[in-house]
Design an enzyme around this catalytic site. Structure first.
Site, short mmCIF file in Angstrom:
data_model
loop_
_atom_site.label_atom_id
_atom_site.label_comp_id
_atom_site.label_asym_id
_atom_site.label_seq_id
_atom_site.Cartn_x
_atom_site.Cartn_y
_atom_site.Cartn_z
N HIS A 294 0.85 -1.19 0.00
CA HIS A 294 0.00 0.00 0.00
C HIS A 294 0.89 1.25 0.00
O HIS A 294 1.63 1.47 0.95
CB HIS A 294 -0.89 -0.01 1.25
CG HIS A 294 -1.90 1.09 1.30
ND1 HIS A 294 -3.20 0.93 0.88
CD2 HIS A 294 -1.80 2.38 1.70
CE1 HIS A 294 -3.86 2.06 1.03
NE2 HIS A 294 -3.04 2.96 1.53
N HIS A 338 -0.68 2.51 11.89
CA HIS A 338 0.53 3.33 11.88
C HIS A 338 0.46 4.44 12.93
O HIS A 338 -0.61 4.81 13.40
CB HIS A 338 0.76 3.93 10.49
CG HIS A 338 -0.32 4.82 9.99
ND1 HIS A 338 -1.54 4.34 9.55
CD2 HIS A 338 -0.39 6.18 9.85
CE1 HIS A 338 -2.30 5.34 9.16
NE2 HIS A 338 -1.63 6.47 9.33
N GLU A 344 -3.18 14.09 11.21
CA GLU A 344 -4.11 13.81 10.12
C GLU A 344 -5.55 14.16 10.54
O GLU A 344 -6.10 13.55 11.46
CB GLU A 344 -4.05 12.33 9.73
CG GLU A 344 -2.67 11.88 9.28
CD GLU A 344 -2.62 10.39 9.00
OE1 GLU A 344 -3.67 9.72 9.15
OE2 GLU A 344 -1.54 9.89 8.65
N HIS A 371 -6.37 12.28 13.97
CA HIS A 371 -5.34 11.41 14.53
C HIS A 371 -4.06 12.23 14.61
O HIS A 371 -3.42 12.51 13.60
CB HIS A 371 -5.17 10.16 13.66
CG HIS A 371 -6.44 9.36 13.54
ND1 HIS A 371 -6.93 8.93 12.33
CD2 HIS A 371 -7.33 8.96 14.48
CE1 HIS A 371 -8.05 8.26 12.52
NE2 HIS A 371 -8.32 8.28 13.83
N HIS A 377 -3.38 4.65 14.91
CA HIS A 377 -4.67 4.50 14.26
C HIS A 377 -4.53 3.57 13.06
O HIS A 377 -3.43 3.14 12.72
CB HIS A 377 -5.26 5.85 13.85
CG HIS A 377 -4.39 6.64 12.92
ND1 HIS A 377 -3.23 7.27 13.32
CD2 HIS A 377 -4.51 6.91 11.59
CE1 HIS A 377 -2.68 7.90 12.30
NE2 HIS A 377 -3.43 7.68 11.23
#
Length: 450
Positions: A294, A338, A344, A371, A377
């Protein structure tokens, strides 16, 4: 895709090209030829310079525009403070908890100015350092003879419900859900509703610098947001030098108001690089893996504002998660769990997001999540189980959906309004998302140690 099919048709013409030096005139010959400030401007206009950067900023980043208007903007009364509570103040509660908000409400009988509420942010506009995140909601157009401008920073507007018909000094913009708009620091504007439909959305305010396109590096010279797809208004003026206008200025988180005997929207011609613009998110050319794993969400950056001290580290990134194909082999396709040195803040324009549950109590359109720096999260338990066991065939995700993220290198705090007053914080967010994760560890049978 690649162009959004909007239910509200476009009503204005535009110029195109991100950060290009443009010129436009509503009356042919209104722009001086070969100079900026002639002894007498054409048609008896006044020359006025609007600088978005220091005069001596490097040429490649220097942003200024010369406008040719009927009455200079200096002609106004003293600014006087007006009550606005603390809804625009950079006073933050710094907390490490993961946060998620239910959809924000649209309060009745408020206009654009009254409907602005700061949710989170970091820094100080007086020092021109930091960011602020807002929710806006309104049910009526701004007063007919009222304009606003923001001395604190550039505003990146993300509509979620309802279209904005924005009159600016440089011309007019129609901004609909799945489009964004940037109104630079100091530019006067007025927000009208379309068909009297209520509006709601998100704002990223940038206290220092201006937004730019991210560097493409090994991607090459195309893809992501292409410069040609940004739309800039053409000159469109009003001749009104006899009625009283109110100008509202947001200055260091406080609202001030002054009166003037002419419209702020009297620019007959302009040229330069400092202007409002809009962009259709449907035109974003998404890049992703065609093998495995990803990629980082930075591949979905539409606009960025870089920290000069740390190249590649953004004061603010505007990142989107549009409809796209997932084809990674032997790959957990949602974002992994992560902790990030960046903070974020996510919002949802429509649809659902691959790593979050939807429906009541989930991550919903017109809601948000935060976050913060180094707050753990990732996918909730339901999304993890689904992604771990689904058949890995090519699949298109996000059809009819658009999520986005405001990402910043700052540690982002939350206002009292965002934490308490709005009453939208999901108190059980952390437990409901990750409390159900199971212990799946299955160690091999090992011989006993001597």
């Amino acid at each position: 895709m690649p162009v959004t099919k909007f239910p509200i048709p476009e009503r204005y013409e535009y110029q195109t090209g991100f950060a290009a030096n443009l010129e436009t005139e509503a009356i042919k010959g209104a722009l001086p030829i070969g100079q900026n400030s002639p002894q007498k401007c054409p048609y008896g206009l006044y020359a006025e310079k609007i600088s978005g950067t220091a005069f001596t900023a490097p040429r490649w980043e220097n942003q200024q525009t010369w406008v040719y208007r009927i009455i200079p903007s200096a002609a106004h009364s003293f600014f006087e403070p007006i009550p606005s509570g603390n809804r625009l103040k950079t006073e933050f509660n710094q907390i490490p908890n993961q946060l998620r908000w239910d959809p924000f409400e649209i309060n009745a009988d408020v206009d654009w100015i009254e409907g602005l509420h700061m949710v989170a942010g970091s820094g100080d506009p007086a020092l021109k350092n930091g960011v602020a995140y807002y929710i806006y909601g309104a049910t009526k157009s701004m007063n007919e003879k009222t304009a606003m401008y923001d001395s604190d920073g550039d505003m990146l507007i993300v509509p979620q419900t309802g279209a904005l018909d924005i009159e600016t000094e440089m011309g007019r913009l129609l901004v609909r859900p799945n489009e964004i708009c940037v109104i630079p620091r100091g530019i006067r504007y007025r927000v009208n509703l379309v068909n009297d439909d209520p509006i709601r959305g998100y704002i990223l305010e940038l206290f220092n610098g201006h937004f730019q396109l991210p560097e493409l590096g090994p991607i090459g010279s195309n893809c992501l947001a292409n410069a040609r797809d940004f739309q800039i208004p053409v000159a469109a003026y009003t001749h009104d030098s006899k009625s009283t206008w109110t100008v509202v200025n947001k200055f260091c988180g406080q609202l001030f108001t002054s009166k003037q005997g002419h419209t702020p929207f009297d620019v007959v011609a302009w040229e330069g690089r400092y202007y409002p613009y809009k962009y259709d998110l449907g035109r974003f050319n998404t890049i992703g893996t065609i093998s495995y794993d990803h990629p980082d969400p930075s591949l979905n950056t539409v606009l960025t504002a870089n920290s000069n001290a740390h190249p590649g580290t953004a004061i603010a990134d505007f990142v989107i998660f549009p409809p796209r194909w997932l084809v990674g082999e032997d790959t957990f396709r949602p974002p992994s769990y992560h902790r990030n040195c960046m903070s974020e803040f996510m919002g949802l324009i429509e649809g659902s997001y691959i790593a979050k549950g939807a429906g009541s109590g989930g991550f919903q359109a017109a809601g948000a999540s935060l976050h913060n720096c180094m707050s753990s999260h990732g996918p909730d338990a339901e999304a993890f189980d689904k992604a771990s066991n689904q058949e890995l065939v090519p699949v298109k995700v996000g059809a009819g959906s658009m999520a986005f993220m405001f990402e910043s290198c700052y540690m982002v705090g939350v206002t009292d309004w965002g934490l308490k007053t709005c009453q939208k914080v999901q108190e059980e967010y952390s437990e409901e998302s990750w409390g159900g994760l199971k212990d799946l560890f299955t160690p091999p049978d090992l011989p006993p140690r001597d």
